[in-house]
Scaffold this active site. Structure first.
Site, PDB file in Angstrom:
ATOM      1  N   TYR A 298      56.814  50.491  54.230  1.00  0.00           N
ATOM      2  CA  TYR A 298      55.428  50.038  54.160  1.00  0.00           C
ATOM      3  C   TYR A 298      54.905  49.692  55.551  1.00  0.00           C
ATOM      4  CZ  TYR A 298      51.292  47.370  52.801  1.00  0.00           C
ATOM      5  OH  TYR A 298      50.010  46.922  52.660  1.00  0.00           O
TER       6      TYR A 298
ATOM      7  N   ASP B  49      40.557  48.168  48.059  1.00  0.00           N
ATOM      8  CA  ASP B  49      40.767  48.424  49.484  1.00  0.00           C
ATOM      9  C   ASP B  49      39.777  49.349  50.190  1.00  0.00           C
ATOM     10  OD1 ASP B  49      42.952  47.022  48.650  1.00  0.00           O
ATOM     11  OD2 ASP B  49      44.440  48.396  49.462  1.00  0.00           O
TER      12      ASP B  49
ATOM     13  N   TYR C  33      54.849  50.095  47.602  1.00  0.00           N
ATOM     14  CA  TYR C  33      54.552  48.645  47.723  1.00  0.00           C
ATOM     15  C   TYR C  33      55.831  47.827  47.489  1.00  0.00           C
ATOM     16  CZ  TYR C  33      49.820  50.464  46.795  1.00  0.00           C
ATOM     17  OH  TYR C  33      48.647  51.186  46.816  1.00  0.00           O
TER      18      TYR C  33
ATOM     19  N   GLY D  35      40.935  43.350  47.046  1.00  0.00           N
ATOM     20  CA  GLY D  35      41.777  44.097  46.114  1.00  0.00           C
ATOM     21  C   GLY D  35      41.296  45.530  45.918  1.00  0.00           C
TER      22      GLY D  35
ATOM     23  N   ARG E 250      44.494  58.707  49.293  1.00  0.00           N
ATOM     24  CA  ARG E 250      44.662  57.475  50.087  1.00  0.00           C
ATOM     25  C   ARG E 250      43.541  57.350  51.135  1.00  0.00           C
ATOM     26  NH1 ARG E 250      47.829  53.425  48.503  1.00  0.00           N
ATOM     27  NH2 ARG E 250      47.835  52.790  50.676  1.00  0.00           N
TER      28      ARG E 250
ATOM     29  N   GLN F 112      44.082  37.327  48.354  1.00  0.00           N
ATOM     30  CA  GLN F 112      43.581  38.232  47.311  1.00  0.00           C
ATOM     31  C   GLN F 112      42.951  37.391  46.214  1.00  0.00           C
ATOM     32  OE1 GLN F 112      46.832  40.817  46.053  1.00  0.00           O
ATOM     33  NE2 GLN F 112      45.757  42.626  46.793  1.00  0.00           N
TER      34      GLN F 112
ATOM     35  N   GLU G  60      49.178  54.237  39.107  1.00  0.00           N
ATOM     36  CA  GLU G  60      48.420  53.179  39.776  1.00  0.00           C
ATOM     37  C   GLU G  60      46.931  53.299  39.440  1.00  0.00           C
ATOM     38  OE1 GLU G  60      48.819  53.535  43.992  1.00  0.00           O
ATOM     39  OE2 GLU G  60      47.925  51.571  44.432  1.00  0.00           O
TER      40      GLU G  60
ATOM     41  N   TRP H  76      47.678  39.185  43.567  1.00  0.00           N
ATOM     42  CA  TRP H  76      47.063  39.339  42.241  1.00  0.00           C
ATOM     43  C   TRP H  76      47.902  40.208  41.327  1.00  0.00           C
ATOM     44  CZ3 TRP H  76      41.768  42.181  41.221  1.00  0.00           C
ATOM     45  CH2 TRP H  76      41.743  43.429  41.800  1.00  0.00           C
ATOM     46  N   ASP H  77      48.690  41.132  41.926  1.00  0.00           N
ATOM     47  CA  ASP H  77      49.635  41.887  41.094  1.00  0.00           C
ATOM     48  C   ASP H  77      50.561  40.949  40.347  1.00  0.00           C
ATOM     49  OD1 ASP H  77      48.862  43.561  43.508  1.00  0.00           O
ATOM     50  OD2 ASP H  77      49.898  45.086  42.347  1.00  0.00           O
TER      51      ASP H  77
HETATM   52  C1  GLC Z   1      46.680  48.351  46.715  1.00  0.00           C
HETATM   53  C2  GLC Z   1      45.534  47.832  45.862  1.00  0.00           C
HETATM   54  C3  GLC Z   1      45.624  46.324  45.735  1.00  0.00           C
HETATM   55  C4  GLC Z   1      46.995  45.968  45.196  1.00  0.00           C
HETATM   56  C5  GLC Z   1      48.102  46.565  46.066  1.00  0.00           C
HETATM   57  C6  GLC Z   1      49.480  46.386  45.481  1.00  0.00           C
HETATM   58  O1  GLC Z   1      46.593  47.871  48.012  1.00  0.00           O
HETATM   59  O2  GLC Z   1      44.312  48.207  46.414  1.00  0.00           O
HETATM   60  O3  GLC Z   1      44.618  45.836  44.901  1.00  0.00           O
HETATM   61  O4  GLC Z   1      47.141  44.596  45.117  1.00  0.00           O
HETATM   62  O5  GLC Z   1      47.897  47.945  46.199  1.00  0.00           O
HETATM   63  O6  GLC Z   1      49.551  46.977  44.219  1.00  0.00           O
END
Ligand code: GLC
Length: 436
Positions: free
Chosen positions: A82, A170, A30, A168, A202, A108, A402, A36-37
């Protein structure tokens, strides 16, 4: 021990912090800023580097669109690790999108109300933090207005999401029933996530086809909200998303009162708040299951499964004492047997449960953090403390992963830690748990 693990968490956060003043969730997997992170990450920084906490919030809110929308990923930088990146999402199609940043055209959960409130609680220099909040708070307010104006289809205070990535959570089994109503084309693309993380942890290729197809439909209509509401095959009321909105409304009201003035905004928020709470309780509570569930607006039916989001309303203040007790009982009964860490992301007694696969079963630290505070809010302290202890134990034994296998003795693997390692919100929220 406590100092040592906090120092490790600080290292994770500092290593993921980028020159542009934002923090990536995890290297490789990521490589950008997620909405939201970044809220949860700011809470970790606030305990040892208040400037970084402020920068984190500033950079994400700076990517706000002119209509108040805040995107789920901000592509501050380029990265080929990504997929799907900015070329796929094409946020510029929307006439009011940020001209400064490329982003996605989806959002999000709206965490920033309660994030600002928590930053105020943590900060030593209250006046300085209140000045900062005063500069940022209208952006968060505008984001809430955006939701109520554009996404509250039935005017019942509940706002929809149009993509599973907006939730969030997924690849939750919740969405499986929606996927059976769709038949997207087979996309050709190169997955990047499975070069960082084992494919068994995944989503599948076919799930990605669904994800991409919903975005393509939105793009065909330049991310126009009204068109999306009319045409998106995915249109869902999510108890987690709405609980977070409600909790953030409450925080914004508190903060505006602290700042003084802004009566019109306080009135608006209070009025929406009443509607949202009553909508959540009447439309999303499932008596049989004893918890909140999702609602599929497109096919006009509840999605009757339990997941960690089913308990998120505890954090919002929406349930009364009886409902809160009921939620705690359901959690204990279905998710809480002795052999398990709390709280699995999906019902462990259900045949769609998968202990290793992302949101189909593993424990997530940000969910646990909200459930902990939600249970405490209702004085259900034993269960709250168990969730906190489980979160700390999972990280101490396995590292800052994670997500985590909920089975205490795990026959499939030596570790309970899955997905990305050195994951930012696991580190940030461990610090917040320990410094509480
Ligand atoms: C994944 C999670 C999501 C989060 C993202 C970055 O996609 O499902 O909730 O925001 O990773 O960490």
């Amino acid at each position: 021990m406590k100092e040592q693990i906090i120092n490790k968490a600080i290292q994770v956060l500092d290593n993921n912090f980028q020159k542009g003043g934002f923090t990536i969730p995890s290297k490789g997997l990521y490589p950008f800023q997620w909405k939201w992170d970044s809220g949860f990450i700011a809470l970790g920084f606030a305990h040892y580097d208040i400037d970084k906490a402020k920068q984190e919030v500033e950079t994400i809110l700076d990517a706000q669109w002119e209509n108040g929308f805040i995107p789920h990923i901000v592509f501050h930088n380029d990265s080929d690790t990504y997929f799907p990146g900015p070329e796929f999402h094409q946020s510029h199609l929307h006439p009011l999108a940020s001209k400064k940043y490329r982003s996605t055209g989806m959002t999000q959960p709206p965490v920033f109300g309660f994030i600002l409130e928590r930053l105020y609680e943590i900060a030593d220099d209250k006046q300085d933090m209140l000045d900062f909040i005063n500069k940022q708070i209208d952006k968060v307010y505008d984001n809430h207005v955006y939701f109520y104006k554009n996404r509250d289809l039935n005017q019942d205070g509940l706002v929809y999401i149009y993509h599973n990535w907006e939730s969030g959570t997924d690849n939750s089994p919740l969405w499986d029933d929606i996927w059976t109503t769709m038949n997207p084309p087979e996309y050709t693309f190169e997955r990047r996530d499975t070069s960082h993380v084992d494919a068994s942890q995944r989503p599948s290729k076919r799930e990605y086809d669904h994800y991409l197809h919903i975005i393509d439909i939105a793009k065909e209509h330049n991310y126009d909200d009204a068109k999306i509401a009319e045409l998106s095959p995915f249109l869902v009321l999510d108890p987690l998303f709405n609980a977070i909105l409600i909790r953030s409304n409450e925080a914004l009201i508190n903060l505006y009162q602290q700042i003084g003035g802004h009566q019109d905004k306080i009135d608006f928020l209070k009025q929406q708040q009443l509607k949202s709470i009553s909508g959540l309780n009447s439309k999303l509570f499932n008596e049989e299951l004893g918890a909140y569930v999702h609602y599929d607006l497109r096919n006009d039916r509840q999605i009757p499964y339990l997941c960690s989001s089913s308990f998120a309303p505890l954090y919002s203040g929406a349930p009364d004492a009886d409902k809160a007790k009921r939620l705690a009982e359901t959690m204990l009964k279905r998710f809480g047997d002795e052999g398990r860490y709390l709280c699995a992301s999906f019902d462990p007694t259900h045949d769609r449960f998968n202990p290793k696969k992302y949101w189909r079963g593993p424990v997530w630290i940000n969910m646990n953090w909200m459930l902990y505070h939600g249970l405490r809010r209702h004085g259900i302290n034993d269960l709250a403390d168990r969730i906190k202890a489980d979160s700390l134990e999972l990280i101490e034994k396995n590292g800052f992963f994670e997500y985590f296998d909920s089975r205490k003795s795990n026959p499939d693997s030596e570790t309970n830690g899955y997905g990305g390692n050195n994951f930012s919100w696991s580190a940030a929220l461990l610090i917040d748990f320990l410094k509480e």
